[in-house]
Design an enzyme around this catalytic site. Structure first.
Site, PDB file in Angstrom:
ATOM      1  N   SER A 132     -14.452 -52.278  66.666  1.00  0.00           N
ATOM      2  CA  SER A 132     -14.735 -52.908  65.403  1.00  0.00           C
ATOM      3  C   SER A 132     -14.123 -52.051  64.344  1.00  0.00           C
ATOM      4  O   SER A 132     -14.112 -51.000  64.197  1.00  0.00           O
ATOM      5  CB  SER A 132     -16.293 -53.201  65.541  1.00  0.00           C
ATOM      6  OG  SER A 132     -16.545 -53.322  63.944  1.00  0.00           O
ATOM      7  N   TYR A 157     -24.662 -49.616  64.605  1.00  0.00           N
ATOM      8  CA  TYR A 157     -23.596 -50.561  65.243  1.00  0.00           C
ATOM      9  C   TYR A 157     -22.091 -49.579  65.163  1.00  0.00           C
ATOM     10  O   TYR A 157     -21.454 -49.561  66.148  1.00  0.00           O
ATOM     11  CB  TYR A 157     -23.428 -51.874  64.578  1.00  0.00           C
ATOM     12  CG  TYR A 157     -22.274 -52.675  65.099  1.00  0.00           C
ATOM     13  CD1 TYR A 157     -22.307 -53.091  66.378  1.00  0.00           C
ATOM     14  CD2 TYR A 157     -21.182 -53.115  64.424  1.00  0.00           C
ATOM     15  CE1 TYR A 157     -21.323 -54.139  66.975  1.00  0.00           C
ATOM     16  CE2 TYR A 157     -20.236 -53.607  64.922  1.00  0.00           C
ATOM     17  CZ  TYR A 157     -20.177 -54.194  66.086  1.00  0.00           C
ATOM     18  OH  TYR A 157     -19.312 -54.916  66.457  1.00  0.00           O
TER      19      TYR A 157
HETATM   20  N1  LIG Z   1     -17.259 -61.571  66.174  1.00  0.00           N
HETATM   21  C1  LIG Z   1     -16.894 -60.485  65.390  1.00  0.00           C
HETATM   22  O1  LIG Z   1     -16.354 -60.628  63.985  1.00  0.00           O
HETATM   23  C2  LIG Z   1     -16.558 -58.957  65.797  1.00  0.00           C
HETATM   24  C3  LIG Z   1     -15.961 -58.090  64.994  1.00  0.00           C
HETATM   25  C4  LIG Z   1     -15.834 -56.623  65.748  1.00  0.00           C
HETATM   26  C5  LIG Z   1     -16.181 -56.584  66.746  1.00  0.00           C
HETATM   27  N2  LIG Z   1     -16.842 -57.549  67.748  1.00  0.00           N
HETATM   28  C6  LIG Z   1     -17.004 -57.148  69.179  1.00  0.00           C
HETATM   29  O2  LIG Z   1     -16.501 -57.988  69.928  1.00  0.00           O
HETATM   30  C7  LIG Z   1     -17.338 -58.310  70.960  1.00  0.00           C
HETATM   31  C8  LIG Z   1     -17.694 -59.665  71.128  1.00  0.00           C
HETATM   32  O3  LIG Z   1     -18.310 -60.250  69.970  1.00  0.00           O
HETATM   33  P1  LIG Z   1     -18.905 -61.700  69.886  1.00  0.00           P
HETATM   34  O4  LIG Z   1     -18.876 -61.755  68.286  1.00  0.00           O
HETATM   35  O5  LIG Z   1     -18.650 -62.451  70.701  1.00  0.00           O
HETATM   36  O6  LIG Z   1     -20.468 -61.131  69.997  1.00  0.00           O
HETATM   37  P2  LIG Z   1     -21.518 -61.952  70.917  1.00  0.00           P
HETATM   38  O7  LIG Z   1     -22.773 -61.614  70.605  1.00  0.00           O
HETATM   39  O8  LIG Z   1     -21.143 -63.638  70.818  1.00  0.00           O
HETATM   40  O9  LIG Z   1     -21.062 -61.780  72.492  1.00  0.00           O
HETATM   41  C9  LIG Z   1     -21.464 -60.539  73.100  1.00  0.00           C
HETATM   42  C10 LIG Z   1     -22.073 -61.029  74.472  1.00  0.00           C
HETATM   43  O10 LIG Z   1     -22.524 -59.908  75.318  1.00  0.00           O
HETATM   44  C11 LIG Z   1     -23.668 -60.037  75.707  1.00  0.00           C
HETATM   45  N3  LIG Z   1     -24.791 -58.855  76.177  1.00  0.00           N
HETATM   46  C12 LIG Z   1     -25.495 -58.291  75.130  1.00  0.00           C
HETATM   47  N4  LIG Z   1     -26.011 -57.236  75.775  1.00  0.00           N
HETATM   48  C13 LIG Z   1     -25.548 -57.129  76.985  1.00  0.00           C
HETATM   49  C14 LIG Z   1     -25.880 -56.408  78.285  1.00  0.00           C
HETATM   50  N5  LIG Z   1     -26.860 -55.401  78.083  1.00  0.00           N
HETATM   51  N6  LIG Z   1     -25.315 -56.685  79.311  1.00  0.00           N
HETATM   52  C15 LIG Z   1     -24.555 -57.851  79.515  1.00  0.00           C
HETATM   53  N7  LIG Z   1     -24.300 -58.591  78.464  1.00  0.00           N
HETATM   54  C16 LIG Z   1     -24.660 -58.196  77.393  1.00  0.00           C
HETATM   55  C17 LIG Z   1     -24.609 -61.127  74.942  1.00  0.00           C
HETATM   56  O11 LIG Z   1     -25.562 -61.948  75.716  1.00  0.00           O
HETATM   57  C18 LIG Z   1     -23.187 -61.834  74.365  1.00  0.00           C
HETATM   58  O12 LIG Z   1     -23.066 -62.960  75.203  1.00  0.00           O
HETATM   59  C19 LIG Z   1     -18.492 -57.304  70.824  1.00  0.00           C
HETATM   60  O13 LIG Z   1     -18.218 -56.079  71.739  1.00  0.00           O
HETATM   61  C20 LIG Z   1     -18.372 -57.083  69.336  1.00  0.00           C
HETATM   62  O14 LIG Z   1     -19.102 -55.776  68.943  1.00  0.00           O
HETATM   63  C21 LIG Z   1     -16.883 -58.659  67.324  1.00  0.00           C
END
Ligand SMILES: NC(=O)c1ccc[n+]([C@@H]2O[C@H](COP(=O)([O-])OP(=O)(O)OC[C@H]3O[C@@H](n4cnc5c(N)ncnc54)[C@H](O)[C@@H]3O)[C@@H](O)[C@H]2O)c1
Length: 324
Positions: A132, A157
């Site tokens: 991130s 985070y």
């Molecule tokens: N959306 C953004 O702007 C953004 C920015 C920087 C980084 N990220 C990273 O990208 C990735 C995806 O983000 P997103 O926005 O799609 O988030 P999201 O919350 O929609 O997706 C994450 C998924 O992981 C699952 N999850 C959580 N804990 C879990 C566990 N213990 N075991 C199995 N599954 C688990 C959740 O149920 C969810 O479906 C993440 O790693 C996030 O940190 C996202």
């Protein structure tokens, strides 16, 4: 027959916002996607179910309800399957909640990620995982580039993502596991998470309800359209060679800044409605500004995110009005 059809990839966090889009891309390209998720019951739980129903209609998709915090279950998964590629997106997301729930953020984002690395020790399939922009924390040299230090996280985070990167280096260096960490910059688009500003703004403005802005909307963000994230990951994955024990880090962002108040105005224009704004002071976990330097990404894949905020918000609006 599509030559990719026999290629099985593991996608963690498949029911999530970005995971779902990514699965669609790899399924279209003919890969077999084995998606895992613990379907955590958060604000976006109903979206997770809908995304999963969409994916389960495809022949080359399988789903296993797996929690990456459970080392034994993750290890068993790798004993039952061989993967060509691992896309690791499962995580506890969101900055503000992470102080209160630090134990679970660390357990999921650090321990859970380690369980994936550890289970992959035998296969050594290439891993691409979601880090991130928050790892840049208190850096004030904008745009952020990959060689800047990530030793000043502003939230649990951010610290959890930085820790996962450090562990990735260890596995790459000492065990020859090819790992690429991707620092995503504020991703938005159709099916986005309900706790994210873009979704909250769409919903509140459409319903004539108040939206909360921190520091009068002057915080600066590099908003990145989800389709550009997916394209970048796909291109990176098709050139990451399995044999090399290389550790890589890339920013994936649009490479431009917009004020949050500008985002509000773009959404107002897209919906043809005015926002009702309530102002609050920002919390310590919030960064003042983010912006990606994407030179290294471009050099690697000859592609960089190109969707403008206006274009991306119009696509998100079309989805929001029919599904959101
Ligand atoms: N959306 C953004 O702007 C953004 C920015 C920087 C980084 N990220 C990273 O990208 C990735 C995806 O983000 P997103 O926005 O799609 O988030 P999201 O919350 O929609 O997706 C994450 C998924 O992981 C699952 N999850 C959580 N804990 C879990 C566990 N213990 N075991 C199995 N599954 C688990 C959740 O149920 C969810 O479906 C993440 O790693 C996030 O940190 C996202």
């Amino acid at each position: 027959m599509n030559p990719n059809f026999s290629k099985k990839i593991l996608l963690t966090g498949v029911a999530g916002f970005i995971g779902h889009h990514l699965a669609i891309k790899y399924l279209k390209e003919g890969y077999h996607v084995l998606g895992i998720d613990n379907l955590r019951n958060d604000d976006s739980h109903d979206f997770k179910s809908q995304r999963l129903i969409d994916l389960q209609s495809k022949d080359n998709f399988t789903f296993e309800h797996i929690d990456i915090r459970d080392k034994e279950v993750v290890s068993d998964l790798f004993q039952r399957h061989t993967f060509e590629l691992i896309l690791h997106l499962a995580a506890r997301t969101g900055v503000r909640e992470s102080s209160e729930q630090y134990a679970d953020y660390l357990n999921t984002n650090v321990n859970g990620t380690c369980h994936i690395f550890d289970a992959n020790l035998k296969q050594k399939a290439p891993i691409i995982f979601a880090s991130s922009s928050s790892v840049y924390g208190d850096n004030h040299t904008i745009p952020f580039s990959e060689d800047q230090k990530i030793a000043s996280p502003l939230s649990v985070y951010a610290a959890s993502k930085a820790s996962a990167e450090l562990l990735a280096y260890h596995y790459a260096k000492n065990f020859g596991m090819p790992i690429t960490a991707l620092r995503f910059f504020t991703v938005y688009g159709p099916w986005c998470r309900k706790d994210m500003a873009v979704y909250k703004f769409f919903k509140a403005i459409q319903e004539g309800k108040e939206i909360t802005l921190f520091d009068e909307g002057q915080l600066l963000r590099d908003f990145t359209y989800v389709g550009d994230i997916v394209e970048s990951i796909f291109l990176l994955s098709t050139i990451t060679p399995k044999e090399t024990s290389r550790f890589g880090v890339y920013n994936i962002g649009k490479g431009e800044q917009a004020k949050v108040i500008d985002l509000v105005h773009i959404i107002e224009a897209a919906l043809g409605k005015k926002a009702i704004i309530v102002n609050k002071q920002k919390v310590g976990e919030d960064m003042d500004a983010t912006q990606a330097n994407v030179d290294q990404l471009f050099e690697k894949i000859q592609f960089k995110p190109a969707t403008t905020l206006n274009e991306g918000i119009l696509k998100t609006r079309d989805w929001f009005l029919s599904n959101g």
